[in-house]
Design a protein around this motif. Structure first.
Motif, mmCIF file in Angstrom:
data_model
loop_
_atom_site.group_PDB
_atom_site.id
_atom_site.type_symbol
_atom_site.label_atom_id
_atom_site.label_comp_id
_atom_site.label_asym_id
_atom_site.label_seq_id
_atom_site.Cartn_x
_atom_site.Cartn_y
_atom_site.Cartn_z
ATOM 1 N N LYS A 23 105.028 32.437 37.187
ATOM 2 C CA LYS A 23 105.191 33.311 36.032
ATOM 3 C C LYS A 23 103.910 33.355 35.214
ATOM 4 N N LYS A 24 103.648 34.494 34.607
ATOM 5 C CA LYS A 24 102.544 34.579 33.679
ATOM 6 C C LYS A 24 102.885 33.733 32.457
ATOM 7 N N ASP A 25 101.845 33.276 31.751
ATOM 8 C CA ASP A 25 102.059 32.397 30.602
ATOM 9 C C ASP A 25 103.026 33.001 29.597
ATOM 10 N N LYS A 26 102.904 34.297 29.362
ATOM 11 C CA LYS A 26 103.739 34.923 28.343
ATOM 12 C C LYS A 26 105.213 34.978 28.763
ATOM 13 N N ASP A 27 105.487 34.796 30.067
ATOM 14 C CA ASP A 27 106.859 34.829 30.562
ATOM 15 C C ASP A 27 107.485 33.434 30.670
ATOM 16 N N GLN A 28 106.655 32.405 30.538
ATOM 17 C CA GLN A 28 107.180 31.044 30.602
ATOM 18 C C GLN A 28 108.011 30.744 29.362
ATOM 19 N N PRO A 29 109.136 30.072 29.527
ATOM 20 C CA PRO A 29 109.866 29.615 28.337
ATOM 21 C C PRO A 29 108.959 28.743 27.479
ATOM 22 N N LEU A 30 109.064 28.880 26.174
ATOM 23 C CA LEU A 30 108.185 28.135 25.271
ATOM 24 C C LEU A 30 108.330 26.628 25.474
ATOM 25 N N LYS A 31 109.540 26.166 25.729
ATOM 26 C CA LYS A 31 109.744 24.738 25.957
ATOM 27 C C LYS A 31 108.925 24.248 27.138
ATOM 28 N N GLN A 32 108.853 25.073 28.170
ATOM 29 C CA GLN A 32 108.064 24.694 29.343
ATOM 30 C C GLN A 32 106.582 24.640 29.008
ATOM 31 N N VAL A 33 106.120 25.588 28.206
ATOM 32 C CA VAL A 33 104.721 25.592 27.776
ATOM 33 C C VAL A 33 104.409 24.307 27.011
ATOM 34 N N VAL A 34 105.292 23.941 26.086
ATOM 35 C CA VAL A 34 105.090 22.744 25.273
ATOM 36 C C VAL A 34 105.120 21.481 26.143
ATOM 37 N N ASP A 35 106.078 21.393 27.037
ATOM 38 C CA ASP A 35 106.177 20.216 27.910
ATOM 39 C C ASP A 35 104.935 20.067 28.791
ATOM 40 N N GLN A 36 104.472 21.178 29.357
ATOM 41 C CA GLN A 36 103.275 21.133 30.197
ATOM 42 C C GLN A 36 102.048 20.759 29.376
ATOM 43 N N ALA A 37 101.995 21.256 28.140
ATOM 44 C CA ALA A 37 100.872 20.923 27.261
ATOM 45 C C ALA A 37 100.831 19.428 26.987
ATOM 46 N N PHE A 38 102.001 18.827 26.780
ATOM 47 C CA PHE A 38 102.063 17.384 26.557
ATOM 48 C C PHE A 38 101.611 16.612 27.793
ATOM 49 N N VAL A 39 101.998 17.071 28.965
ATOM 50 C CA VAL A 39 101.612 16.383 30.211
ATOM 51 C C VAL A 39 100.095 16.368 30.356
ATOM 52 N N LEU A 40 99.474 17.536 30.171
ATOM 53 C CA LEU A 40 98.015 17.614 30.275
ATOM 54 C C LEU A 40 97.343 16.773 29.195
ATOM 55 N N ALA A 41 97.880 16.838 27.986
ATOM 56 C CA ALA A 41 97.286 16.107 26.874
ATOM 57 C C ALA A 41 97.335 14.604 27.107
ATOM 58 N N GLU A 42 98.441 14.124 27.665
ATOM 59 C CA GLU A 42 98.557 12.690 27.921
ATOM 60 C C GLU A 42 97.566 12.246 28.992
ATOM 61 N N LYS A 43 97.419 13.046 30.033
ATOM 62 C CA LYS A 43 96.449 12.707 31.084
ATOM 63 C C LYS A 43 95.050 12.597 30.513
ATOM 64 N N GLN A 44 94.661 13.598 29.712
ATOM 65 C CA GLN A 44 93.329 13.594 29.118
ATOM 66 C C GLN A 44 93.139 12.406 28.189
ATOM 67 N N GLU A 358 87.751 16.922 32.490
ATOM 68 C CA GLU A 358 86.745 17.856 31.977
ATOM 69 C C GLU A 358 86.636 17.736 30.462
ATOM 70 N N ASN A 359 85.621 18.397 29.892
ATOM 71 C CA ASN A 359 85.536 18.549 28.442
ATOM 72 C C ASN A 359 85.393 17.196 27.727
ATOM 73 N N GLY A 360 84.797 16.228 28.446
ATOM 74 C CA GLY A 360 84.633 14.900 27.860
ATOM 75 C C GLY A 360 85.948 14.178 27.636
ATOM 76 N N CYS A 361 87.007 14.648 28.302
ATOM 77 C CA CYS A 361 88.380 14.117 28.183
ATOM 78 C C CYS A 361 89.048 14.503 26.862
ATOM 79 N N PHE A 362 88.489 15.464 26.140
ATOM 80 C CA PHE A 362 89.202 16.041 25.003
ATOM 81 C C PHE A 362 90.187 17.080 25.534
ATOM 82 N N ILE A 363 91.211 17.351 24.762
ATOM 83 C CA ILE A 363 92.270 18.267 25.200
ATOM 84 C C ILE A 363 91.836 19.718 25.067
ATOM 85 N N LEU A 364 91.331 20.083 23.899
ATOM 86 C CA LEU A 364 91.027 21.480 23.589
ATOM 87 C C LEU A 364 89.529 21.752 23.514
ATOM 88 N N LYS A 365 89.172 22.968 23.813
ATOM 89 C CA LYS A 365 87.782 23.433 23.728
ATOM 90 C C LYS A 365 87.608 24.352 22.518
#
Length: 399
Positions: A23-44, A358-365
């Protein structure tokens, strides 16, 4: 096979595989977007924690020109990485994250004695404050109460505000920056915990005088207001990190929104709620606010739209609007949350979120520290990550 046949086969193949396409990002349920964001953030963040664990006393600051930039606890941002780890721990109670949250929080403890700048609130409340909220560790409570006492020493009752900086005394008699609103939360917490009403009196005096003298009729704010120590009135209104004295430095506007939002939460004084709503209205409806609500580094910056965005301003704004939505009527709350959803979906996209390592292990650019100072321009910043995780944490409770 002629070209028409080839095109027909390609179309059929596309239709057949359509259901298997992500699915395109805009079609993903917001909860899924938030959960995936947390997963990436924790890894970083775990990669970041591992990178600095053997560097005693060091904390991540930014990543610039392919190099890590760190600081000791004295830098005003020192509490943000520990705070980020606490938000991640609050999300899924990962024991590994807890271990590092305690480690890096400990690196900031000496700042409880800081009396030479106003940033002790940022340093201690973002780190020990979140740690205490999640663990109720009494040693953390004592650190925060000591820090509140230290911060209160910078209050001059004749001026009625907490002094921000001690430098440039030839220009500023008593400088107060809009950022200083963010440190009052520590004082309000300390007043509630200790019963010492002095902390609350200082915080509310600062909030009221800032509301009176920092803001213009349209609810934009100056960055720096210096006060005459004899009269207690402003003698100079300027910027230090914005485009000009009369411009609207974007992170400064977000600090104001955030500050008066939590001031309403802590006091239930409707003046603060109206101030927060008016600031929000100014930001949301600004003609130079991009459609994705990731602000330029200054709303009046020359070269818009061909200039830098400031992700840190967006994350502070998103966190504040999420909270503010809980204090308004349904229609306005829905409007705020629609904007927050746009911001979070944008920030969680590959354009702004880095992949692990990537990005020096920071989450956001793509944040901007001080464009006029040519410092930290278009780089990751530790406080952008912190307020992003706070916004995600607040949003997750609403969806």
């Amino acid at each position: 096979m002629n070209n028409i046949t080839l095109i027909f086969i390609m179309v059929l193949a596309g239709l057949a595989s359509g259901n298997s396409q992500p699915k395109k990002d805009k079609d993903q349920p917001l909860k899924q977007v938030v959960d995936q964001a947390f997963v990436l953030a924790e890894k970083q963040s775990l990669l970041m924690a591992e990178k600095y664990k053997s560097q005693e006393g060091r904390l991540p600051k930014t990543y610039e020109k392919g190099k890590d930039v760190s600081s000791d606890s004295r830098w005003w941002c020192s509490g943000f990485f520990p705070g980020s780890l606490w938000y991640l721990y609050g999300n899924n109670k990962n024991a590994e994250v807890l271990k590092y949250a305690r480690l890096y929080t400990g690196r900031v403890e000496r700042e409880k004695y800081t009396t030479d700048n106003h940033d002790v609130g940022f340093m201690i409340y973002c780190s020990f404050g979140n740690g205490y909220r999640l663990t109720h560790d009494n040693s953390y409570k004592e650190v925060m109460l000591t820090a509140a006492k230290s911060l209160s020493t910078r209050y001059n009752p004749k001026v009625g505000l907490i002094r921000s900086w001690d430098h440039n005394k030839d220009k500023w008699q008593y400088p107060v920056i809009i950022d200083n609103l963010m440190n009052l939360e520590l004082l309000l917490w300390a007043a509630n915990q200790s019963g010492n009403t002095k902390f609350r009196e200082i915080a509310l005096s600062h909030a009221d005088k800032t509301m009176k003298h920092h803001f213009r009729p349209d609810y934009s704010s100056y960055h720096v207001v210096s006060y005459d120590t004899t009269t207690g009135l402003p003698h100079l209104k300027q910027t230090h990190q914005g485009y000009s004295d009369q411009s609207s430095w974007s992170r400064g506007q977000a600090w104001g929104l955030y500050g008066y939002t939590y001031l309403y939460r802590e006091t239930k004084d409707k003046r603060y709620l109206e101030q927060a709503k008016n600031i929000a209205n100014y930001l949301i409806n600004h003609p130079n606010m991009p459609k994705d609500y990731i602000p330029y580094w200054d709303y009046n910056a020359p070269g818009i739209p061909d200039t830098y965005r400031d992700v840190s301003a967006a994350t502070v704004m998103a966190s504040a609007l999420t909270e503010l939505s809980g204090y308004t009527g349904k229609k306005l709350a829905q409007k705020y949350m629609k904007i927050v959803e746009t911001q979070i979906r944008t920030l969680a996209s590959p354009e702004y979120t880095a992949q692990p390592g990537e990005n020096g292990c920071f989450i956001l650019k793509h944040s901007v520290g001080s464009y006029p100072g040519k410092s930290e321009v278009d780089v990751p910043l530790t406080y952008a990550d912190y307020y992003y995780l706070e916004a995600l944490s607040r949003l997750k409770k609403k969806i």
